[in-house]
Scaffold this active site. Structure first.
Site, PDB file in Angstrom:
ATOM      1  N   GLU A  35     -12.146  -9.380  -1.056  1.00 39.22           N
ATOM      2  CA  GLU A  35     -11.801  -8.647   0.171  1.00 39.22           C
ATOM      3  C   GLU A  35     -12.988  -7.780   0.602  1.00 39.22           C
ATOM      4  OE1 GLU A  35      -7.065  -7.921   0.140  1.00 39.22           O
ATOM      5  OE2 GLU A  35      -8.287  -6.195  -0.331  1.00 39.22           O
ATOM      6  N   LYS A  46       0.847  -1.211   0.000  1.00 36.68           N
ATOM      7  CA  LYS A  46       0.000   0.000   0.000  1.00 36.68           C
ATOM      8  C   LYS A  46       0.880   1.257   0.000  1.00 36.68           C
ATOM      9  CE  LYS A  46      -3.962  -2.465   1.856  1.00 36.68           C
ATOM     10  NZ  LYS A  46      -5.197  -2.424   2.609  1.00 36.68           N
ATOM     11  N   HIS A 103      -8.490  -2.709  -6.347  1.00 38.42           N
ATOM     12  CA  HIS A 103      -8.511  -2.806  -4.878  1.00 38.42           C
ATOM     13  C   HIS A 103      -9.581  -1.854  -4.340  1.00 38.42           C
ATOM     14  CE1 HIS A 103      -7.198  -2.574  -0.709  1.00 38.42           C
ATOM     15  NE2 HIS A 103      -6.538  -3.686  -0.928  1.00 38.42           N
TER      16      HIS A 103
HETATM   17  O1  G3P Z   1      -4.761  -5.934  -0.229  1.00 42.86           O
HETATM   18  C1  G3P Z   1      -4.741  -6.492   1.038  1.00 42.86           C
HETATM   19  C2  G3P Z   1      -5.468  -5.693   1.997  1.00 42.86           C
HETATM   20  O2  G3P Z   1      -6.490  -4.881   1.539  1.00 42.86           O
HETATM   21  C3  G3P Z   1      -5.783  -6.373   3.270  1.00 42.86           C
HETATM   22  O3  G3P Z   1      -5.376  -5.453   4.212  1.00 42.86           O
HETATM   23  O4  G3P Z   1      -4.511  -4.749   6.326  1.00 42.86           O
HETATM   24  O5  G3P Z   1      -6.559  -6.132   6.217  1.00 42.86           O
HETATM   25  O6  G3P Z   1      -4.365  -7.169   5.691  1.00 42.86           O
HETATM   26  P1  G3P Z   1      -5.193  -5.906   5.697  1.00 42.86           P
END
Ligand code: G3P
Length: 225
Positions: free
Chosen positions: A143, A13, A95
């Site tokens: 996600e 990120k 994303h």
């Molecule tokens: O792209 C991976 C991300 O969005 C997940 O973030 O911090 O929840 O592992 P995190």
């Protein structure tokens, strides 16, 4: 397709601990864990860090974005050819923090394919994943946005989103499904694997940890134990 499964993709990120010189340092840590555990690990980095990081490590390095443009007059856009020339093996697209318009996404996937850049397309739901599957990316990563950056993992809080995504995507094409959001522990990874995910996307567990190598190694064990 340049990435092997099962895989951990560490999304750097724009975390301070994962940009500039720190991006190189963190990528080397990821590479070391990949060597020790023999689990496939790739990193997604800022465009500005692609050259530096891809020179420093042999694990696959992805960009976090591309624009669906060709050479020419596109000030401020991200040219896929240039990302490739600077070491990108693939790209993250769509994303939740960088959503694409659907036609730009389709064009970006096509453009990346033409350049042999591996496409990892994020989807915020199983419905989005189903729509995206029609464009035949190399990977789809589901996600749920509300769990990103938190401490409760997608595999614990929303296991059904993983199974539904796999089912819907497989009805269209045999595209490997990854999952991400809130993954913090080996158990989170094991649950994701049990549900059928072929890998994980992860950020804050690594980028915010004072011991990223140790954490990443524990997470990698989720694919082994
Ligand atoms: O792209 C991976 C991300 O969005 C997940 O973030 O911090 O929840 O592992 P995190």
């Amino acid at each position: 397709m340049g990435l092997k499964t099962p895989i951990i993709i560490v999304n750097f990120k724009t975390y301070e601990s994962a940009t500039g010189k720190s991006a190189e340092k963190l990528a080397k840590i990821c590479e070391k864990v990949a060597k020790v555990t023999k689990v496939n690990i790739a990193v997604a980095v800022q465009d500005a860090d692609l050259y530096r990081v891809s020179k420093a490590v042999k694990i696959p390095v992805l960009s976090e974005h591309i624009d669906p443009i060709d050479y020419g007059a596109h000030t401020g856009h991200t040219l896929p050819e240039d990302l490739k020339a600077n070491g990108a093996k693939g790209c993250l697209l769509n994303h939740s923090e960088d959503r694409f318009k659907i036609d730009d996404l389709e064009k970006s996937i096509a453009k990346a394919k033409a350049l042999k850049l591996t496409t990892v397309v994020c989807a915020s739901s199983d419905y989005t994943a189903e729509s995206v599957a029609a464009f035949h990316p190399d990977f789809i990563a589901v996600e749920p946005p509300e769990l990103i950056g938190g401490n409760v993992s997608v595999s614990t809080a929303k296991p059904q989103i993983i199974t539904k995504t796999i089912k819907k995507v497989n009805n269209i094409s045999n595209i490997p499904v990854l999952c991400g959001a809130g993954i913090k522990t080996k158990t989170d990874v094991q649950k994701a694997v049990e549900l059928g995910a072929q890998g994980i996307l992860i950020a804050s567990a690594i980028t915010k940890s004072p011991h990223p190598g140790k954490i990443l190694e524990q997470l990698a064990m989720g694919f082994i134990e």
